[in-house]
Design a protein around this motif. Structure first.
Motif, PDB file in Angstrom:
ATOM      1  N   MET A  14       0.808  -1.221   0.000  1.00  0.00           N
ATOM      2  CA  MET A  14       0.000   0.000   0.000  1.00  0.00           C
ATOM      3  C   MET A  14       0.841   1.270   0.000  1.00  0.00           C
ATOM      4  O   MET A  14       0.338   2.364   0.216  1.00  0.00           O
ATOM      5  CB  MET A  14      -0.962  -0.006   1.187  1.00  0.00           C
ATOM      6  N   THR A  15       2.144   1.157  -0.268  1.00  0.00           N
ATOM      7  CA  THR A  15       3.017   2.319  -0.386  1.00  0.00           C
ATOM      8  C   THR A  15       2.623   3.100  -1.628  1.00  0.00           C
ATOM      9  O   THR A  15       2.359   2.491  -2.655  1.00  0.00           O
ATOM     10  CB  THR A  15       4.492   1.851  -0.488  1.00  0.00           C
ATOM     11  N   ASP A  43       3.404   1.118   9.643  1.00  0.00           N
ATOM     12  CA  ASP A  43       2.398   2.100  10.054  1.00  0.00           C
ATOM     13  C   ASP A  43       1.374   1.421  10.955  1.00  0.00           C
ATOM     14  O   ASP A  43       1.070   0.232  10.787  1.00  0.00           O
ATOM     15  CB  ASP A  43       1.657   2.683   8.843  1.00  0.00           C
ATOM     16  N   LEU A  44       0.840   2.182  11.907  1.00  0.00           N
ATOM     17  CA  LEU A  44      -0.249   1.689  12.743  1.00  0.00           C
ATOM     18  C   LEU A  44      -1.565   2.053  12.082  1.00  0.00           C
ATOM     19  O   LEU A  44      -1.735   3.178  11.590  1.00  0.00           O
ATOM     20  CB  LEU A  44      -0.165   2.296  14.139  1.00  0.00           C
ATOM     21  N   LEU A  61      -4.976 -11.815   6.222  1.00  0.00           N
ATOM     22  CA  LEU A  61      -5.591 -10.498   6.212  1.00  0.00           C
ATOM     23  C   LEU A  61      -4.730  -9.595   5.351  1.00  0.00           C
ATOM     24  O   LEU A  61      -3.506  -9.593   5.472  1.00  0.00           O
ATOM     25  CB  LEU A  61      -5.697  -9.926   7.625  1.00  0.00           C
ATOM     26  N   GLU A  62      -5.377  -8.848   4.465  1.00  0.00           N
ATOM     27  CA  GLU A  62      -4.685  -7.949   3.563  1.00  0.00           C
ATOM     28  C   GLU A  62      -5.300  -6.569   3.673  1.00  0.00           C
ATOM     29  O   GLU A  62      -6.507  -6.436   3.892  1.00  0.00           O
ATOM     30  CB  GLU A  62      -4.817  -8.423   2.112  1.00  0.00           C
ATOM     31  N   VAL A  63      -4.487  -5.549   3.504  1.00  0.00           N
ATOM     32  CA  VAL A  63      -4.976  -4.175   3.444  1.00  0.00           C
ATOM     33  C   VAL A  63      -4.967  -3.786   1.973  1.00  0.00           C
ATOM     34  O   VAL A  63      -3.919  -3.845   1.314  1.00  0.00           O
ATOM     35  CB  VAL A  63      -4.086  -3.222   4.270  1.00  0.00           C
ATOM     36  N   ARG A  64      -6.153  -3.422   1.455  1.00  0.00           N
ATOM     37  CA  ARG A  64      -6.281  -3.079   0.049  1.00  0.00           C
ATOM     38  C   ARG A  64      -7.274  -1.931  -0.129  1.00  0.00           C
ATOM     39  O   ARG A  64      -8.188  -1.748   0.672  1.00  0.00           O
ATOM     40  CB  ARG A  64      -6.797  -4.268  -0.776  1.00  0.00           C
ATOM     41  N   VAL A  81      -9.766  -4.343  -6.629  1.00  0.00           N
ATOM     42  CA  VAL A  81      -8.975  -4.585  -5.432  1.00  0.00           C
ATOM     43  C   VAL A  81      -7.566  -4.098  -5.773  1.00  0.00           C
ATOM     44  O   VAL A  81      -6.884  -4.694  -6.600  1.00  0.00           O
ATOM     45  CB  VAL A  81      -8.979  -6.074  -5.037  1.00  0.00           C
ATOM     46  N   ILE A  82      -7.166  -3.000  -5.131  1.00  0.00           N
ATOM     47  CA  ILE A  82      -5.993  -2.258  -5.570  1.00  0.00           C
ATOM     48  C   ILE A  82      -4.933  -2.180  -4.475  1.00  0.00           C
ATOM     49  O   ILE A  82      -5.237  -1.855  -3.325  1.00  0.00           O
ATOM     50  CB  ILE A  82      -6.405  -0.821  -5.971  1.00  0.00           C
ATOM     51  N   CYS A  83      -3.699  -2.462  -4.862  1.00  0.00           N
ATOM     52  CA  CYS A  83      -2.533  -2.126  -4.039  1.00  0.00           C
ATOM     53  C   CYS A  83      -2.079  -0.762  -4.529  1.00  0.00           C
ATOM     54  O   CYS A  83      -1.938  -0.550  -5.732  1.00  0.00           O
ATOM     55  CB  CYS A  83      -1.407  -3.138  -4.248  1.00  0.00           C
ATOM     56  N   ASP A  84      -1.848   0.167  -3.637  1.00  0.00           N
ATOM     57  CA  ASP A  84      -1.408   1.494  -4.066  1.00  0.00           C
ATOM     58  C   ASP A  84      -0.004   1.471  -4.660  1.00  0.00           C
ATOM     59  O   ASP A  84       0.365   2.360  -5.414  1.00  0.00           O
ATOM     60  CB  ASP A  84      -1.493   2.483  -2.906  1.00  0.00           C
ATOM     61  N   ASN A  85       0.777   0.456  -4.350  1.00  0.00           N
ATOM     62  CA  ASN A  85       2.098   0.272  -4.926  1.00  0.00           C
ATOM     63  C   ASN A  85       1.909  -0.314  -6.326  1.00  0.00           C
ATOM     64  O   ASN A  85       1.393  -1.427  -6.480  1.00  0.00           O
ATOM     65  CB  ASN A  85       2.924  -0.668  -4.055  1.00  0.00           C
ATOM     66  N   GLY A  86       2.312   0.430  -7.347  1.00  0.00           N
ATOM     67  CA  GLY A  86       2.124   0.004  -8.724  1.00  0.00           C
ATOM     68  C   GLY A  86       2.842  -1.281  -9.097  1.00  0.00           C
ATOM     69  O   GLY A  86       2.585  -1.844 -10.165  1.00  0.00           O
TER      70      GLY A  86
END
Length: 130
Positions: free
Chosen positions: A52-53, A60-61, A85-88, A100-105
């Motif tokens: 997610m960078t 990060d918290l 568990l994933e943050v997306r 469903v997107i990762c902010d890191n390209g």
């Protein structure tokens, strides 16, 4: 209470244990007014990994609202896929499915039917190093 999370594969963020490893204090009034939720509905986790960078950095918290276990609107969510568990970032498509997107390209987005994703909660707040 902060839970222990680990990143066992590229782009993945998982809770390693339900054991509480730390506590961080937030004023109840701040949570209610600024985050529009109740403190008892929040989960504090540490994100590890670069999926997610630049939005979220490694370690990060994250405050996750467990009272939102479904997609309401575009935003960053914690999802369960298999046992991970994933943050997306989730974004509604015109056809009703979700991006469903990762902010890191470096990680390609995927498309999923809304009912095929188990949402744990929506990320309301993130804090980390500058």
């Amino acid at each position: 209470a902060r839970h222990d999370v680990r990143d066992p594969r590229p782009g993945g963020i998982v809770i390693r244990s339900d054991q509480v490893v730390d506590h961080l204090a937030f004023k109840k009034e701040w949570v209610r007014v600024r985050l529009n939720t109740e403190p008892r509905d929040l989960l504090l986790i540490e994100a590890l990994g670069d999926a997610m960078t630049p939005t979220l950095e490694d370690r990060d918290l994250l405050l996750v609202d467990l009272n939102e276990p479904h997609f309401r609107h575009d935003g960053v969510y914690v999802l369960r896929r298999e046992n991970d568990l994933e943050v997306r970032r989730l974004q509604r498509r015109p056809d009703g499915n979700l991006n469903v997107i990762c902010d890191n390209g470096a990680y390609p987005p995927s498309v999923a039917a809304g009912d095929s994703i188990e949402i744990i909660g929506r990320v309301l707040w993130a804090g980390g190093r500058l």
